[in-house]
Design an enzyme around this catalytic site. Structure first.
Site, short mmCIF file in Angstrom:
data_model
loop_
_atom_site.label_atom_id
_atom_site.label_comp_id
_atom_site.label_asym_id
_atom_site.label_seq_id
_atom_site.Cartn_x
_atom_site.Cartn_y
_atom_site.Cartn_z
N LYS A 52 12.33 -6.43 12.53
CA LYS A 52 13.27 -7.44 12.03
C LYS A 52 13.22 -7.48 10.50
O LYS A 52 14.27 -7.52 9.83
CB LYS A 52 12.93 -8.82 12.63
CG LYS A 52 13.23 -8.89 14.13
CD LYS A 52 12.70 -10.14 14.81
CE LYS A 52 12.91 -10.06 16.32
NZ LYS A 52 12.40 -11.22 17.07
N GLN A 96 8.21 -15.86 16.18
CA GLN A 96 8.12 -14.84 17.23
C GLN A 96 7.36 -15.40 18.43
O GLN A 96 6.27 -15.96 18.28
CB GLN A 96 7.44 -13.58 16.69
CG GLN A 96 7.47 -12.40 17.64
CD GLN A 96 8.89 -11.88 17.93
OE1 GLN A 96 9.78 -11.99 17.10
NE2 GLN A 96 9.09 -11.32 19.10
N ASP A 119 17.67 -17.66 16.16
CA ASP A 119 17.28 -17.16 17.48
C ASP A 119 18.11 -17.81 18.59
O ASP A 119 18.09 -17.36 19.73
CB ASP A 119 15.79 -17.44 17.74
CG ASP A 119 14.93 -16.19 17.63
OD1 ASP A 119 15.46 -15.10 17.85
OD2 ASP A 119 13.72 -16.34 17.35
N1 GUN Z 1 10.03 -12.79 21.97
C1 GUN Z 1 10.72 -11.99 22.81
N2 GUN Z 1 12.03 -11.97 22.45
C2 GUN Z 1 12.15 -12.77 21.37
C3 GUN Z 1 13.25 -13.13 20.54
O1 GUN Z 1 14.42 -12.74 20.73
N3 GUN Z 1 12.96 -13.96 19.50
C4 GUN Z 1 11.71 -14.43 19.27
N4 GUN Z 1 11.53 -15.27 18.24
N5 GUN Z 1 10.67 -14.12 20.03
C5 GUN Z 1 10.89 -13.28 21.06
#
Ligand code: GUN
Length: 292
Positions: A52, A96, A119
């Site tokens: 990211k 995350q 998100d």
């Molecule tokens: N953990 C697994 N998928 C995601 C996601 O799309 N965003 C975040 N923040 N954590 C995750």
């Protein structure tokens, strides 16, 4: 069979964002800024957050990576989030997941300002999405829609079967695909661990979204000839031929299912990169929403 190439499509979307970001800069407008919080040392989470941050660099966004100890208290994390909420330079915030067990996931999600919830996990974002109001769509389902759109997959009137009902993927994609828009207008069936006749339901599907998190669960005998297959699974499997020591596999038995379907996402290189492109698009929108 054709591949739904998430790597290619995400690159095209990021290239477009890069141009749009440069145009903003030339107009003297703000550079999008994503703040990512990574807690502890979970290998997979490290990889995802690393991708990211790298994508932010690629498209010309500013990013801030905040690494916190596994032992951080919930209060300290809430404090940090409030700081980011109040920081006008930060447009998007992501924490995350998964979080350490002593931290309440929902409380953390609800603390992020909805205007910075790139998100799309906040109940306000989800509620707005369900009601058809402008909202941040959560990145994985949004990435799937962008992929279907890129390949002009016909969805109207099709039967979409979603396997899995998680808040992150299964439930939101089921709602998105049922909407009166494109991609959408599907008749959607959501299957889960208590669905008794899953195979029969899958055999009726024109589109299958496999998002249950079980290695190579979807087999060829569960798939109708010509179906469109989207594989959301990511399981690490030991593989000594790889430098990392593992390979990434999906929820779909690719080798056998790919001989029957019309389109299929590979793993890796399908939904994963699209999730990141969708996050970048949300961050851009969060920033642009502040223009006046
Ligand atoms: N953990 C697994 N998928 C995601 C996601 O799309 N965003 C975040 N923040 N954590 C995750």
């Amino acid at each position: 069979m054709k591949l739904l190439d998430g790597k290619l499509v995400s690159q095209a979307l990021k290239d477009k964002l890069k141009v749009q970001t440069a145009v903003r800069a030339a107009q003297g407008k703000k550079t999008p800024h994503l703040a990512a919080i990574l807690i502890g040392n979970n290998g997979a989470s490290e990889t995802y957050v690393g991708s990211k941050v790298k994508s932010c660099e690629e498209v010309g966004f500013k990013s801030t990576l905040i690494r916190l100890e596994e032992t951080i208290s919930e209060d300290d994390l809430l404090f940090k989030l409030n700081e980011l909420n109040e920081d006008d330079d930060v447009d998007g915030i992501l924490v995350q997941l998964p979080l350490p067990k002593h931290i309440g996931e929902q409380k953390i999600i609800e603390t992020i300002l909805p205007s910075k919830d790139v998100d799309g996990f906040h109940s306000e974002s989800v509620g707005r999405m369900v009601q058809g109001l402008p909202a941040f769509y959560s990145a994985t389902p949004y990435g799937i829609l962008l992929l279907l759109e890129h390949y002009q997959i016909e969805t109207k009137g099709k039967h979409a079967v979603v396997i899995g009902r998680s808040n992150i993927v299964g439930r939101p994609i089921s709602i998105m695909l049922s909407k009166n828009e494109y991609p959408g207008n599907c008749t959607v069936t959501v299957c889960h661990s208590h669905t008794p006749n899953l195979k029969e339901i899958c055999l009726q599907a024109d589109i299958i979204i496999a998002a249950l998190g079980r290695l190579e669960f979807l087999r060829a005998d569960m798939v109708k000839e010509g179906a469109v297959i989207v594989d959301v699974g990511i399981t690490r499997v030991a593989d000594s031929s790889k430098k990392s020591g593992f390979a990434i596999k999906g929820d779909v038995a690719f080798d056998e299912v790919s001989t029957k379907c019309s389109y299929i996402t590979p793993v890796p290189g399908g939904v994963g990169p699209m999730t990141i492109a969708a996050l970048m698009m949300n961050t851009f929108k969060a920033c642009a929403a502040k223009d006046n």
